[in-house]
Design a protein around this motif. Sequence first.
Motif, short mmCIF file in Angstrom:
data_model
loop_
_atom_site.label_atom_id
_atom_site.label_comp_id
_atom_site.label_asym_id
_atom_site.label_seq_id
_atom_site.Cartn_x
_atom_site.Cartn_y
_atom_site.Cartn_z
N HIS A 242 0.82 -1.21 0.00
CA HIS A 242 0.00 0.00 0.00
C HIS A 242 0.85 1.26 0.00
O HIS A 242 0.47 2.27 -0.58
CB HIS A 242 -0.93 -0.01 1.21
N ALA A 243 2.01 1.20 0.65
CA ALA A 243 2.92 2.34 0.65
C ALA A 243 3.44 2.62 -0.75
O ALA A 243 3.81 3.75 -1.08
CB ALA A 243 4.08 2.10 1.61
N GLY A 244 3.48 1.58 -1.60
CA GLY A 244 3.91 1.76 -2.99
C GLY A 244 2.93 2.62 -3.77
O GLY A 244 3.33 3.48 -4.56
N PHE A 245 1.63 2.42 -3.56
CA PHE A 245 0.61 3.26 -4.21
C PHE A 245 0.68 4.69 -3.69
O PHE A 245 0.50 5.64 -4.45
CB PHE A 245 -0.79 2.68 -3.97
N MET A 246 0.95 4.83 -2.40
CA MET A 246 1.15 6.16 -1.83
C MET A 246 2.34 6.84 -2.49
O MET A 246 2.31 8.04 -2.79
CB MET A 246 1.36 6.04 -0.32
N VAL B 186 3.38 -10.57 -4.03
CA VAL B 186 3.41 -9.77 -5.26
C VAL B 186 3.26 -8.28 -4.94
O VAL B 186 4.00 -7.44 -5.48
CB VAL B 186 2.29 -10.21 -6.23
N THR B 187 2.32 -7.93 -4.06
CA THR B 187 2.14 -6.52 -3.71
C THR B 187 3.35 -5.98 -2.95
O THR B 187 3.72 -4.82 -3.11
CB THR B 187 0.86 -6.34 -2.86
N LEU B 188 3.95 -6.83 -2.12
CA LEU B 188 5.18 -6.43 -1.42
C LEU B 188 6.29 -6.14 -2.42
O LEU B 188 7.00 -5.12 -2.30
CB LEU B 188 5.61 -7.55 -0.47
N ALA B 189 6.43 -7.00 -3.43
CA ALA B 189 7.45 -6.80 -4.46
C ALA B 189 7.19 -5.51 -5.24
O ALA B 189 8.12 -4.75 -5.55
CB ALA B 189 7.46 -7.99 -5.42
N PHE B 190 5.91 -5.23 -5.52
CA PHE B 190 5.56 -4.00 -6.23
C PHE B 190 6.02 -2.77 -5.46
O PHE B 190 6.62 -1.85 -6.02
CB PHE B 190 4.04 -3.93 -6.45
N GLY B 191 5.74 -2.74 -4.15
CA GLY B 191 6.13 -1.60 -3.33
C GLY B 191 7.63 -1.38 -3.31
O GLY B 191 8.11 -0.25 -3.41
N GLU B 192 8.38 -2.47 -3.22
CA GLU B 192 9.84 -2.36 -3.19
C GLU B 192 10.39 -1.94 -4.55
O GLU B 192 11.34 -1.16 -4.63
CB GLU B 192 10.45 -3.70 -2.76
N ILE B 193 9.81 -2.47 -5.63
CA ILE B 193 10.27 -2.10 -6.98
C ILE B 193 10.05 -0.63 -7.25
O ILE B 193 10.94 0.08 -7.74
CB ILE B 193 9.55 -2.96 -8.05
N ILE B 194 8.85 -0.13 -6.91
CA ILE B 194 8.54 1.28 -7.12
C ILE B 194 9.52 2.17 -6.36
O ILE B 194 10.07 3.14 -6.91
CB ILE B 194 7.09 1.58 -6.67
N LYS B 195 9.77 1.84 -5.11
CA LYS B 195 10.68 2.64 -4.29
C LYS B 195 12.09 2.66 -4.87
O LYS B 195 12.71 3.73 -4.96
CB LYS B 195 10.69 2.08 -2.86
N ASN B 196 12.57 1.51 -5.29
CA ASN B 196 13.94 1.42 -5.81
C ASN B 196 14.09 2.08 -7.18
O ASN B 196 15.13 2.67 -7.48
CB ASN B 196 14.38 -0.04 -5.87
N VAL B 197 13.06 1.97 -8.02
CA VAL B 197 13.11 2.62 -9.34
C VAL B 197 13.17 4.13 -9.18
O VAL B 197 13.96 4.81 -9.85
CB VAL B 197 11.89 2.20 -10.20
N ILE B 198 12.33 4.67 -8.30
CA ILE B 198 12.31 6.13 -8.09
C ILE B 198 13.63 6.61 -7.50
O ILE B 198 14.12 7.69 -7.84
CB ILE B 198 11.12 6.52 -7.20
N ASN B 199 14.23 5.80 -6.64
CA ASN B 199 15.53 6.16 -6.07
C ASN B 199 16.63 6.22 -7.12
O ASN B 199 17.64 6.89 -6.92
CB ASN B 199 15.92 5.15 -4.99
N ALA B 200 16.45 5.50 -8.23
CA ALA B 200 17.47 5.48 -9.29
C ALA B 200 17.10 6.36 -10.48
O ALA B 200 17.87 6.48 -11.43
CB ALA B 200 17.68 4.04 -9.77
#
Length: 361
Positions: free
Chosen positions: A72-76, A134-148
């Motif tokens: 859910h933090a990924g959508f945020m 899957v949703t956990l992976a989505f949140g982590e992917i979004i965070k790491n992509v934006i960081n890069a």
Amino acid sequence: MNRLKSMDKKTKSNFITYGMVIIAYLIMQGLITSQSISSTLNGLLIPLCYYVILAISLNLTVGILGELSLGHAGFMCVGAFTSAFFSRITKDLITNVSLRFMLAILIGAAFAAIFGIIISLSVTRLSGDYLAIVTLAFGEIIKNVINALYVGSDSTGFHFSLKDVAGLGLNTDGKVVVQGAMGITKIPRDSTFIVGIILVLITLVIVLNLIHSRAGRAIMAVRDNRIAAESVGINIKKYRVMAFSISASLAGVAGVLYAHSMSQITASPDKFGYNASIAILVFVVLGGIGKVRGSMIAAIILTMLPEYLRFLKDYRMLIYAIVLIIMMIFNWSPKIIAWRSTHSLKRFVKGLIKKNQEEIK
């Protein structure tokens, strides 16, 4: 007749929930006007609003749909960065603050909803722990992509890079908007407490009306028994996507509120990572899965508690953990639930009134 009574009860319950939010706003506004509010509480007003929105929106997925989401933090995060990006590049073009912020909210909600649809369509056959992963992976992917991610703009348009600022290849008139791990800076601070309360009320209207609608009953039927729901013609895929997308868009709105309360945002783990998603889930579980009002109260208590326990230093998180355990027992222990049903506040008040009437006689 019974149906009308049931409808009246639901409407009354909804208005009580709206009234709680409005009364809380009036009390806080009175404290602000009289300058009786502490600096700690004043700094928590906007965070309380977006955490309440996050708790309500996640309850739609976990409590009403019955699916465990850990992203859910990924959508945020999606809502926060897309809206901040929009506000940053249109800061000089759209001088009307209210219009710009309204558009930012719509953009943040729309992009978060799109990601919610993508995720829900990708995992139509998954549920339980598999969906959570899957949703956990989505949140982590979004965070790491934006960081890069580095994004800049110049006279030729927008430029993207996953390396560094030099990889953008900007002209002399160009400017960097998204700076990788440094995030987005110089965001207009348009969020206010009253805007937060309005967004909380809008969230409540959307979620409560959805729950009590035909679509809401279909979503709960899918939660209770997928096979039975499918056998009576309920389109499971449609209602899962609907619940996910609405929940994600509301999380995006919370992200917009957060982003515009800060002058700079980064995709930090404490705000958009796994622990943030777990913290939001804790609000839902401790407040009562499927209970919107309980989620609101839990979000408020658990957001304020760590801040007001800072003076205890080393014992702060210990007390916080004890409160979590007590709330869990109070909400989920069968014996406590049975005791609450027989010793409710309503019955207690009625008993007092009856006792007073007997004494008068």
